[in-house]
Motif scaffolding. Sequence first.
Motif, PDB file in Angstrom:
ATOM      1  N   ALA A 249       3.691   5.694  -5.703  1.00 30.21           N
ATOM      2  CA  ALA A 249       3.596   5.649  -7.160  1.00 30.21           C
ATOM      3  C   ALA A 249       2.471   6.549  -7.663  1.00 30.21           C
ATOM      4  O   ALA A 249       2.621   7.260  -8.663  1.00 30.21           O
ATOM      5  CB  ALA A 249       3.383   4.211  -7.627  1.00 30.21           C
ATOM      6  N   ALA A 250       1.333   6.543  -6.954  1.00 34.05           N
ATOM      7  CA  ALA A 250       0.206   7.401  -7.353  1.00 34.05           C
ATOM      8  C   ALA A 250       0.572   8.873  -7.198  1.00 34.05           C
ATOM      9  O   ALA A 250       0.261   9.700  -8.063  1.00 34.05           O
ATOM     10  CB  ALA A 250      -1.018   7.060  -6.521  1.00 34.05           C
ATOM     11  N   LEU A 251       1.230   9.202  -6.101  1.00 34.39           N
ATOM     12  CA  LEU A 251       1.609  10.593  -5.866  1.00 34.39           C
ATOM     13  C   LEU A 251       2.580  11.081  -6.934  1.00 34.39           C
ATOM     14  O   LEU A 251       2.425  12.180  -7.476  1.00 34.39           O
ATOM     15  CB  LEU A 251       2.230  10.720  -4.480  1.00 34.39           C
ATOM     16  N   SER A 252       3.575  10.275  -7.268  1.00 32.72           N
ATOM     17  CA  SER A 252       4.543  10.690  -8.284  1.00 32.72           C
ATOM     18  C   SER A 252       3.900  10.761  -9.664  1.00 32.72           C
ATOM     19  O   SER A 252       4.230  11.641 -10.469  1.00 32.72           O
ATOM     20  CB  SER A 252       5.723   9.718  -8.301  1.00 32.72           C
ATOM     21  N   SER A 253       2.961   9.858  -9.961  1.00 31.82           N
ATOM     22  CA  SER A 253       2.292   9.864 -11.256  1.00 31.82           C
ATOM     23  C   SER A 253       1.457  11.127 -11.443  1.00 31.82           C
ATOM     24  O   SER A 253       1.510  11.775 -12.501  1.00 31.82           O
ATOM     25  CB  SER A 253       1.405   8.624 -11.389  1.00 31.82           C
ATOM     26  N   VAL A 254       0.690  11.496 -10.427  1.00 27.84           N
ATOM     27  CA  VAL A 254      -0.134  12.704 -10.523  1.00 27.84           C
ATOM     28  C   VAL A 254       0.749  13.947 -10.548  1.00 27.84           C
ATOM     29  O   VAL A 254       0.443  14.930 -11.240  1.00 27.84           O
ATOM     30  CB  VAL A 254      -1.136  12.755  -9.357  1.00 27.84           C
ATOM     31  N   LEU A 255       1.850  13.916  -9.835  1.00 21.88           N
ATOM     32  CA  LEU A 255       2.775  15.052  -9.863  1.00 21.88           C
ATOM     33  C   LEU A 255       3.346  15.243 -11.257  1.00 21.88           C
ATOM     34  O   LEU A 255       3.498  16.373 -11.731  1.00 21.88           O
ATOM     35  CB  LEU A 255       3.895  14.826  -8.847  1.00 21.88           C
ATOM     36  N   GLU A 256       3.647  14.160 -11.952  1.00 17.17           N
ATOM     37  CA  GLU A 256       4.121  14.254 -13.335  1.00 17.17           C
ATOM     38  C   GLU A 256       3.064  14.911 -14.217  1.00 17.17           C
ATOM     39  O   GLU A 256       3.374  15.787 -15.038  1.00 17.17           O
ATOM     40  CB  GLU A 256       4.450  12.866 -13.862  1.00 17.17           C
ATOM     41  N   LYS A 257       1.821  14.463 -14.072  1.00 17.88           N
ATOM     42  CA  LYS A 257       0.740  15.036 -14.886  1.00 17.88           C
ATOM     43  C   LYS A 257       0.532  16.510 -14.581  1.00 17.88           C
ATOM     44  O   LYS A 257       0.272  17.315 -15.483  1.00 17.88           O
ATOM     45  CB  LYS A 257      -0.555  14.267 -14.647  1.00 17.88           C
ATOM     46  N   ALA A 258       0.645  16.891 -13.309  1.00 20.54           N
ATOM     47  CA  ALA A 258       0.453  18.294 -12.943  1.00 20.54           C
ATOM     48  C   ALA A 258       1.552  19.164 -13.545  1.00 20.54           C
ATOM     49  O   ALA A 258       1.280  20.261 -14.063  1.00 20.54           O
ATOM     50  CB  ALA A 258       0.435  18.430 -11.426  1.00 20.54           C
ATOM     51  N   LEU A 259       2.785  18.704 -13.487  1.00 15.69           N
ATOM     52  CA  LEU A 259       3.891  19.470 -14.091  1.00 15.69           C
ATOM     53  C   LEU A 259       3.727  19.558 -15.603  1.00 15.69           C
ATOM     54  O   LEU A 259       4.005  20.600 -16.211  1.00 15.69           O
ATOM     55  CB  LEU A 259       5.221  18.810 -13.740  1.00 15.69           C
TER      56      LEU A 259
ATOM     57  N   ASN B 194       4.417  18.519  -3.204  1.00 15.48           N
ATOM     58  CA  ASN B 194       5.825  18.412  -2.836  1.00 15.48           C
ATOM     59  C   ASN B 194       5.985  18.390  -1.315  1.00 15.48           C
ATOM     60  O   ASN B 194       6.784  17.612  -0.766  1.00 15.48           O
ATOM     61  CB  ASN B 194       6.607  19.579  -3.443  1.00 15.48           C
ATOM     62  N   THR B 195       5.210  19.222  -0.638  1.00 14.47           N
ATOM     63  CA  THR B 195       5.260  19.227   0.829  1.00 14.47           C
ATOM     64  C   THR B 195       4.790  17.890   1.394  1.00 14.47           C
ATOM     65  O   THR B 195       5.386  17.348   2.338  1.00 14.47           O
ATOM     66  CB  THR B 195       4.383  20.363   1.373  1.00 14.47           C
TER      67      THR B 195
ATOM     68  N   LYS C 220       0.828  -1.213   0.000  1.00 15.05           N
ATOM     69  CA  LYS C 220       0.000   0.000   0.000  1.00 15.05           C
ATOM     70  C   LYS C 220       0.859   1.258   0.000  1.00 15.05           C
ATOM     71  O   LYS C 220       0.527   2.253  -0.651  1.00 15.05           O
ATOM     72  CB  LYS C 220      -0.930  -0.003   1.215  1.00 15.05           C
ATOM     73  N   ARG C 221       1.950   1.214   0.717  1.00 14.73           N
ATOM     74  CA  ARG C 221       2.840   2.375   0.765  1.00 14.73           C
ATOM     75  C   ARG C 221       3.483   2.620  -0.597  1.00 14.73           C
ATOM     76  O   ARG C 221       3.580   3.762  -1.043  1.00 14.73           O
ATOM     77  CB  ARG C 221       3.897   2.141   1.829  1.00 14.73           C
ATOM     78  N   LEU C 222       3.885   1.538  -1.263  1.00 17.81           N
ATOM     79  CA  LEU C 222       4.476   1.672  -2.596  1.00 17.81           C
ATOM     80  C   LEU C 222       3.459   2.208  -3.590  1.00 17.81           C
ATOM     81  O   LEU C 222       3.774   3.072  -4.417  1.00 17.81           O
ATOM     82  CB  LEU C 222       5.008   0.314  -3.047  1.00 17.81           C
ATOM     83  N   ALA C 223       2.219   1.715  -3.534  1.00 17.26           N
ATOM     84  CA  ALA C 223       1.167   2.203  -4.433  1.00 17.26           C
ATOM     85  C   ALA C 223       0.863   3.672  -4.176  1.00 17.26           C
ATOM     86  O   ALA C 223       0.610   4.446  -5.111  1.00 17.26           O
ATOM     87  CB  ALA C 223      -0.089   1.362  -4.266  1.00 17.26           C
TER      88      ALA C 223
ATOM     89  N   ARG D 288       6.067  12.636   3.893  1.00 22.25           N
ATOM     90  CA  ARG D 288       6.069  11.181   3.878  1.00 22.25           C
ATOM     91  C   ARG D 288       7.486  10.639   4.051  1.00 22.25           C
ATOM     92  O   ARG D 288       7.696   9.636   4.733  1.00 22.25           O
ATOM     93  CB  ARG D 288       5.470  10.676   2.574  1.00 22.25           C
ATOM     94  N   ARG D 289       8.438  11.289   3.405  1.00 27.06           N
ATOM     95  CA  ARG D 289       9.824  10.843   3.560  1.00 27.06           C
ATOM     96  C   ARG D 289      10.311  11.046   4.991  1.00 27.06           C
ATOM     97  O   ARG D 289      11.063  10.241   5.527  1.00 27.06           O
ATOM     98  CB  ARG D 289      10.718  11.606   2.588  1.00 27.06           C
ATOM     99  N   THR D 290       9.877  12.146   5.600  1.00 22.77           N
ATOM    100  CA  THR D 290      10.279  12.390   6.986  1.00 22.77           C
ATOM    101  C   THR D 290       9.659  11.370   7.928  1.00 22.77           C
ATOM    102  O   THR D 290      10.314  10.860   8.849  1.00 22.77           O
ATOM    103  CB  THR D 290       9.859  13.811   7.407  1.00 22.77           C
ATOM    104  N   LEU D 291       8.385  11.065   7.682  1.00 21.20           N
ATOM    105  CA  LEU D 291       7.692  10.116   8.546  1.00 21.20           C
ATOM    106  C   LEU D 291       8.098   8.674   8.280  1.00 21.20           C
ATOM    107  O   LEU D 291       7.670   7.768   9.006  1.00 21.20           O
ATOM    108  CB  LEU D 291       6.177  10.257   8.368  1.00 21.20           C
ATOM    109  N   ALA D 292       8.907   8.466   7.227  1.00 18.90           N
ATOM    110  CA  ALA D 292       9.363   7.101   6.948  1.00 18.90           C
ATOM    111  C   ALA D 292      10.232   6.578   8.080  1.00 18.90           C
ATOM    112  O   ALA D 292      10.308   5.366   8.321  1.00 18.90           O
ATOM    113  CB  ALA D 292      10.131   7.059   5.632  1.00 18.90           C
TER     114      ALA D 292
END
Length: 392
Positions: free
Chosen positions: A295-305, A345-346, A289-292, A351-355
Motif C-alpha cells: 500500500a505504501a509503495l503504490s501510494s508513493v508511486l501515485e504521488k510520483a506520477l 516499478n522494478t 506488514k506485507r499489505l502495508a 516483489r510480485r516475482t518473489l511472492a
Amino acid sequence: MQSIGVGVGWNSNLICGDMSITTTLQNQLNGITNGFQTIMSNVIQNATSAVASLPALIIQRADPGLYNLLTNGILQARLDFDRSKMTCRAIANRMADMAGGQAGWDQLAEGMALRDAVSSTDAVSAIEQAESNKGNNGVPWVGGGNAGGSGQSSIKVVGDVTRAGYNLLNGRSITDTSSIARSACGNRLTCQTWSSPGAAAAFANRVLGEREQRTCENCTKTQTTPGVGLTPVIQEEYETKLQVLQELVTGTRPTPPANLDAAGSSLLPITRGVIEALRDEPDQDVLGKRLASEAALSSVLEKALLLQRTLLTGKKEPNVAANELAVRAVDLENSALEQEINNLNTELELRRTLAGNSAMAIIQRHSTRAAGSRGIFEGDTTRDRLRKSRSR
C-alpha cells in the motif's frame, strides 16, 4: 538535507563590463601591457613624464612628433581594448555553453537589461547601462514578475514550477498560494493529494531537491539542495499505514471509509472484508506488514506520477516555456523523477516475482494436502494447543 551554495566563484555575469578603457590606455602608455610598447617602447618610456604633465595641445605645439606618437598609441590601445573585450565576450559565451545554468542565467539577465536600455536609442549609453546593471534587475519568472535580482526572490526551478503546475491543474491563478478545501476539490487528484501549492512544492523538494539561481552582483549565484528520492518517503508511508492497519485489525480504530482510505491507496484500496480476513489469519503479522508495504509503495508511486504531471504542466507556464534554461532544468528534474518511478516499478515487479517463494510454496502444498484428505479431520494449526492450555 543541507543546502550547498556556489558564490562569487561563478560570478560570471557581465565580467566583460568590468573592463576599463582608462586603465587599458594607462597601462598601454606606461608599458605595463604589450601593444603600443612593442611598436615604440623606447619612445613611450621617454614620453611618460610628458604625458603626465602636459596637455595634449601643448604637446602638439611643443613636439608634434611626440603628439603623433601618443595619438597612435591611444588608437592602438583602443583597438586592443575592443579586441580584448570581444575575446572576453566570446569566452563568456563558451563558458555559458560549457558551465551549464549559472553563466546562462547571467547572460539572460544581461540581455533583459540591454532590452530595457536600448529604448534610449543611444548604442553606447545602452551598452554602458546594461553593463552597469550587473544583473541586479533579475529575469522574468513565473507569474510575470522578475526574480533572481537584487532584493528579489530567488529563482527556485523545482518549487516555483511545481506551484505553477498545481495552480494550472486546478484552474487557479498561477501565483495563488491559498489552500483548497477538501469539499471544493472535487475529483481532482492534485488537490486530493496536496491541499496547497506549498505542500506540492514541499513534496517535490523532498524528492528532487531544489536548485536556486540568482543573477544579482553581490549574492550567492547558485544554491542547490539535494533530494532524498522516493525510498525514504516509502519507508515513512509504510510506517504510517502499518500503524493504521494494525489499529484497524485489533479494533482500536473503527472501520469507516476514511480510516480504510488511510490504510490503503487508490491503486490498492483496503476494504472491510480485507480487515476481517486479516483478523482470522494465523499469519496476521507477516501478511499485515506485507499489505502495508504494498500500500505504501503504490501510494508513493501515485504521488510520483502526479508530481511528474504537475511539473510537465508547470513547464507550460508562459514565462517558463519562453526560457530555454528553465525548460532544460525542468526536463532534467523530470528525467530524474522518471528514473525513480522506473526503480519503483522494478521493485514492485520483483516483489510480485518473489511472492512465489518458499513460504508461499509451503502454504500451497499444505492446502493441497488438506484438500486431498477432506474425510480426515484437520487439526489445529498449533499442535496440542488445547492440552497445553489446560495443563496451565
